[in-house]
Design a protein around this motif. Sequence first.
Motif, PDB file in Angstrom:
ATOM      1  N   THR B 279      42.538  32.187  52.309  1.00 53.97           N
ATOM      2  CA  THR B 279      43.397  31.097  52.780  1.00 53.97           C
ATOM      3  C   THR B 279      42.710  30.345  53.904  1.00 53.97           C
ATOM      4  OG1 THR B 279      44.511  32.686  54.205  1.00 53.97           O
ATOM      5  CG2 THR B 279      45.612  32.106  52.148  1.00 53.97           C
ATOM      6  N   HIS B 280      43.072  29.098  54.055  1.00 50.20           N
ATOM      7  CA  HIS B 280      42.507  28.246  55.099  1.00 50.20           C
ATOM      8  C   HIS B 280      43.639  27.380  55.639  1.00 50.20           C
ATOM      9  CE1 HIS B 280      38.458  26.168  56.186  1.00 50.20           C
ATOM     10  NE2 HIS B 280      38.661  27.248  56.897  1.00 50.20           N
ATOM     11  N   ASN B 281      44.686  28.088  56.116  1.00 46.02           N
ATOM     12  CA  ASN B 281      45.957  27.422  56.391  1.00 46.02           C
ATOM     13  C   ASN B 281      45.928  26.533  57.620  1.00 46.02           C
ATOM     14  OD1 ASN B 281      46.803  29.058  54.260  1.00 46.02           O
ATOM     15  ND2 ASN B 281      47.335  30.715  55.647  1.00 46.02           N
ATOM     16  N   VAL B 318      45.620  26.765  45.382  1.00 48.08           N
ATOM     17  CA  VAL B 318      47.041  27.103  45.458  1.00 48.08           C
ATOM     18  C   VAL B 318      47.562  26.562  46.788  1.00 48.08           C
ATOM     19  CG1 VAL B 318      48.729  28.971  45.450  1.00 48.08           C
ATOM     20  CG2 VAL B 318      46.626  29.206  44.106  1.00 48.08           C
ATOM     21  N   MET B 319      48.454  25.592  46.719  1.00 47.50           N
ATOM     22  CA  MET B 319      48.926  24.939  47.942  1.00 47.50           C
ATOM     23  C   MET B 319      50.434  25.111  48.090  1.00 47.50           C
ATOM     24  SD  MET B 319      46.264  23.448  49.417  1.00 47.50           S
ATOM     25  CE  MET B 319      47.171  22.507  50.643  1.00 47.50           C
ATOM     26  N   GLY B 320      50.868  25.498  49.286  1.00 47.99           N
ATOM     27  CA  GLY B 320      52.289  25.517  49.617  1.00 47.99           C
ATOM     28  C   GLY B 320      52.520  24.586  50.798  1.00 47.99           C
ATOM     29  N   THR B 321      53.368  23.576  50.610  1.00 47.16           N
ATOM     30  CA  THR B 321      53.654  22.636  51.698  1.00 47.16           C
ATOM     31  C   THR B 321      55.162  22.485  51.839  1.00 47.16           C
ATOM     32  OG1 THR B 321      53.717  20.728  50.212  1.00 47.16           O
ATOM     33  CG2 THR B 321      51.577  21.290  51.170  1.00 47.16           C
ATOM     34  N   MET B 322      55.600  21.755  52.867  1.00 51.60           N
ATOM     35  CA  MET B 322      56.992  21.321  52.897  1.00 51.60           C
ATOM     36  C   MET B 322      57.164  20.327  51.751  1.00 51.60           C
ATOM     37  SD  MET B 322      57.656  20.859  57.003  1.00 51.60           S
ATOM     38  CE  MET B 322      56.240  19.789  57.276  1.00 51.60           C
ATOM     39  N   LEU B 377      45.327  28.135  49.735  1.00 49.13           N
ATOM     40  CA  LEU B 377      44.639  29.300  49.177  1.00 49.13           C
ATOM     41  C   LEU B 377      43.692  28.858  48.063  1.00 49.13           C
ATOM     42  CD1 LEU B 377      44.333  32.390  48.424  1.00 49.13           C
ATOM     43  CD2 LEU B 377      46.443  32.135  47.105  1.00 49.13           C
ATOM     44  N   GLY B 378      42.565  29.491  48.020  1.00 49.46           N
ATOM     45  CA  GLY B 378      41.648  29.262  46.902  1.00 49.46           C
ATOM     46  C   GLY B 378      41.049  30.585  46.472  1.00 49.46           C
ATOM     47  N   HIS B 379      40.830  30.728  45.164  1.00 47.55           N
ATOM     48  CA  HIS B 379      40.155  31.912  44.652  1.00 47.55           C
ATOM     49  C   HIS B 379      38.785  31.527  44.140  1.00 47.55           C
ATOM     50  CE1 HIS B 379      44.441  33.069  44.177  1.00 47.55           C
ATOM     51  NE2 HIS B 379      44.005  34.273  44.467  1.00 47.55           N
ATOM     52  N   SER B 380      37.925  32.515  44.070  1.00 51.33           N
ATOM     53  CA  SER B 380      36.639  32.307  43.428  1.00 51.33           C
ATOM     54  C   SER B 380      36.315  33.521  42.567  1.00 51.33           C
ATOM     55  CB  SER B 380      35.547  32.096  44.487  1.00 51.33           C
ATOM     56  OG  SER B 380      34.291  31.952  43.855  1.00 51.33           O
ATOM     57  N   LEU B 381      35.891  33.230  41.357  1.00 58.54           N
ATOM     58  CA  LEU B 381      35.536  34.258  40.384  1.00 58.54           C
ATOM     59  C   LEU B 381      34.016  34.270  40.280  1.00 58.54           C
ATOM     60  CD1 LEU B 381      37.203  35.926  38.217  1.00 58.54           C
ATOM     61  CD2 LEU B 381      36.729  34.061  36.649  1.00 58.54           C
TER      62      LEU B 381
END
Lengths: 239, 970
Positions: B279-281, B318-322, B377-381
């Motif tokens: 995450t890089h919130n 993956v982003m969660g915002t207001m 959030l970001g994932h890396s495979l």
Amino acid sequence: MSRAAILYAPGTNCHEETVAALDRTGIASELVLLRDLLDGRARLNRFQAAIIPGGFSYGDHLGAGRIFATLLVARLGEQLGEFLAAGRPLLGVCNGFQVLGEAGILPARSLGKRGMALVENQSGRFEDRNVRLLVSRNESPWTRGLEGQILEMPSAHGEGRALFPESRLARVALRYADGFGNPTAHYPENPNGTAGAVAGITDDTGLVLGLMPHPERASLPAHGSQDGLKLFQNLARAL
Amino acid sequence: MGLSLVTRPSMSIQPVYVTFHDDAEARAWLGFLQRHGYAELRDLVLERVYWLEGKVRSERLAPLFANPIYQAISEKSALDPSRGPVIEIAYRPAVTDPETPSILAAAHALGEDGLEFARLSRRYQFSGIEASTARKLAERFLFNKVVERIREPGEILVTLRPTGRPDAVESISLAGLDAATLERLSIERSWYAPLSQLKVIQDHEVRLGRPHTDAEIEILAQTWSDHCYHTTWKSLGLLKKLQAATARIAHPLVVSAFKDNAGGLEFYDGWVITIKGETHNFPSSIAPFGGVATKHGGVIRDTLGFGKGAYPIGGTTVMGTMDPAMKEEEVPAGALHPQLILSESIRATSYYVNPMGIPMMHAVYRRHAGYAKCLALGHSLGLIPERYAAKEEPRPGDIALLIGGETGRDGIHGATASSTSMTGETLQKESAAVQIGHPITERRFATAIPALRDAGCIRSITDLGAGGISCAAGEMGAGTGVALDLDTVPLKDKSLTAWEILLSESQERMLIAVPPEKLAEAQTLLDRYEVAHAAIGRFTDSGKLEAVWRDQRVVEIEMDFLWGACPLDPIPAAAPRRQLQPLSIPEPRTAAEWSEAARRILGHYHCADQSAAGSRFDSTVQGRTVIGPYGGKNHCMPSGFYLSAPLYGKPYGVITAVAFNPFYGEIDPAEMARLMVIEAVTRAVAAGADYHDLALCDNFYTPRVRPDVAWDLTRMVEAIAELSVELGIPFISGKDSSSGTFDAGGKSIDVPPTLAVAAFGRVRDVKRIVTKDFKRAGSKLLLIGRVDGDALGGSVYADTLRQHGNALHSFGDARALRALWDALLRLHARGEVLSASAVGEGGVFLRQFEAALGSDLGARVQFEAVAALGERRRVQKSGGRRPPLQEVGAAPDAWRKDGLLFGEFIGSVIVEVGPSFDPAASLADIPYAALGEVLPEPRFELAEGNEIIWQEEMARLTETWRKPFREILE
């Protein structure tokens, strides 16, 4: 034995799948760093065909494909001229097409003199789409026997709208098509808004092909379509 | 900091102006700004300026700067000042433009060796608005104050080169300072260290017999920050719980769990697949473009830094915002508007991930009023040969080789600032903590690292993220010792002093331990790949982290102290008191009411078509994608999982699925955590993946720790640790962020307890994986698993009525789930499954809509069948953590119909089978119901017996589904 060079530079990112696609046709290929050509560690004349794959060479700085093209023309113009004069096939996909346009190789084999541009999509955005391509009547070894067919493959670019100030120079090889197989200006079937639905062109010899969509991403059994492989199979026949 | 433009006489600087004949970017900005509060804006013209320093014939460079077919070039600006105010934006003087090296290389190739330096700026001309409005608009939308600035008209440049003089090294004595002074100092200096740590540092000074240098205290503060040291999690003993669960499972495929930069799972043919989520919130909340771009850059480097260097083959955002549709005046003071965070995050993902050439697997956008500090959030495979999947310890004498970008001022104090909670004030003060990302730099070494690895040049490798050089070198050399010479670090900002060089979080850098005899080979390879590199030190046997700079010893800390002396403050925990309201939702009665309810679901932010974002990310690059984010006919159906065939020409697949739900957590955090595990796994199993071949990655995001937060967090972790053991599916990687609190005007806004779970694993043959789009008209549809018509708590359906409820769906127990998955796998093995999907947000309805959309077919859902399934479960009393809300023994028709259609029965699966399939023979012990059938026409029907309660054409529903997300972006 014939070998194809896959030219890549910092920012190129479609070179490995291009090798994988060529492997399916039996063409031996070799990844060649542009830096190795510039520094004299490699020479184009060892190869019977060349492909410039997609990506964001040199970060698309100053314009997509422009730095790659500038280095190619200014530093490797002689080798490249010989390669083309020898009648060897050359393919540019996506960023590779942008390089060929910026270098003046397409549409008219005029190294250093640009006759086309690939500019930002009409939508102003990068467009990741699956497209249908109608193969034109075009005396090109790349599309021989495919005329009138529809090829499905992925397309993914931000700058793919083709401009040709002198449209007579461009020989259209592939057009974006709608669900009925007709050339289309409709978004997103035509993802970038190019007039005349142009997705790929050749020079007047047909040996140099540039296209925005990605045939190498439609070449393996795991891919949704294997239509892209047909272009590489044609290359194998031509070599 | 002393940034200044130093006088350099006799060096000429000339500008070159470029405009586009038809500027799509300017047009896009014009439309965007008109829709975002600047309706009076009539026109926007964009001009790019290249500033060239040196003896140069700019006309010879014209072809480099402009293609005359679509661009015009001039020595004078083409903008007519009478047409409106002009705002010019450039990088700050101390920051290098990313394009500079490219311009120099190309200019020199064209024979213009006299070009010494180049910079860019962008001039925007606005017609129809005042100069002051233009300035405000630019500050809000057009540039990042940390690295860019407005160039005032008439400014005279003396040189373009980044210049400046560094501050001297300071000694800082904490001896004798009282608690209050220590704490004040800690905030002033942006250490944000708790008192207990400051006291340990104070004592250390006494033992050392000398004051610490500024660099030493900075290193200790950032190493011990929550971001780097995970103090909250360590104090609560949480990571240990997950590690213990994974150890207990002893899964034969696990190659690496919780010890490297990513987790590794055995694949086929001697390969390992890896996963990491990061995450890089904080940075994404204060500067979304830079924050999200570097979120991707960072997690991709975690893959490159796994073992001896894995290659990234997939990513997520993956982003969660207001709520992006919220009114401007409702945005908490000091926070950015969520619409801006959303649109900037999409632009940033496109900007970073596409050039990286990494296919987008999942792009997920969710909202919750608590995400004032957003979730980013970001994932890396990744993919790596098994023989390189384990790092070695560096040996004394190994070279510390820094590769990639230069070190600058960006990102200083990122680790400490992101560990504190966030206020409008932090936003101002710590804006320098936001990094900027240049994907081309990272792409260069992404290509080079596998070549270095295969040539045996890498003993160990790690990325530079939070804490920069000090953290990477300190970690890598923890077991040996490392001595750094900071004068060898390439700088893009000449004013950096020693501690800033050590802590800078400039992006796109990796640190490699190279065996000395391999150094020359490594350097040659890196030169060929055009990757910058510098040997900045050596690993030693001193047991110390040491650094010198300008003939001064600036750091000498024992590794034992650095890694062993961090005090952990005990964190009290206490059960939270939740104030939850039961749902009060009137059930639809008429066809019109059903239609309206269904449309609310389709138009909900979580369920609507998000491809306006997703289609901006390359999903097929690398030629590995088998099933991308969108599939079905016309490629517009959300797939729900991603499938890659990483080894060209081989049938083997990697499947990934992500579960993230912001509404469940505030109702029951532990149950939410379980449901996320189950949802992620079920998505993969529904498609035909064997759950024995899956592993998990967790990303927690919780409010700043308080007793109630500690309680919830602990229970969330315990819940998934326990469940993972029961299911036999191990967690192998993860990350926690415990600073999800935003302070606005005396009021704290907490993020909802958040856990995103990614399931990933191997698949023997990609051809056996089944998608959710219907395959044939006339097929039977089965609903398999537990159904609860009353469990609408946390559902999208409830949220469309602004309610969240007080209870979540209960999935039963792990044994029942495994039985269901085993039954599904048997059906898959026999080829009986024509299409399948896991029930989630939007319930049975949304999945049927999507499956119809992807096939141009339709679906009929028989209501009484679903109701009967509910009854059957109750009769069998198969598990259950708590009694259903409705009294036991109620008649099936007492189930809420809307609950059955829109309820989010996580763990249940919808399966399409042939008309002659006999479920009783295959699913004897598993709860199932004949849900309905596939219709030949694109239409949705809800029926009870022979009566059609509601029906609607797919075309109309699709229109409702397509619009809302697109409109938010536009």
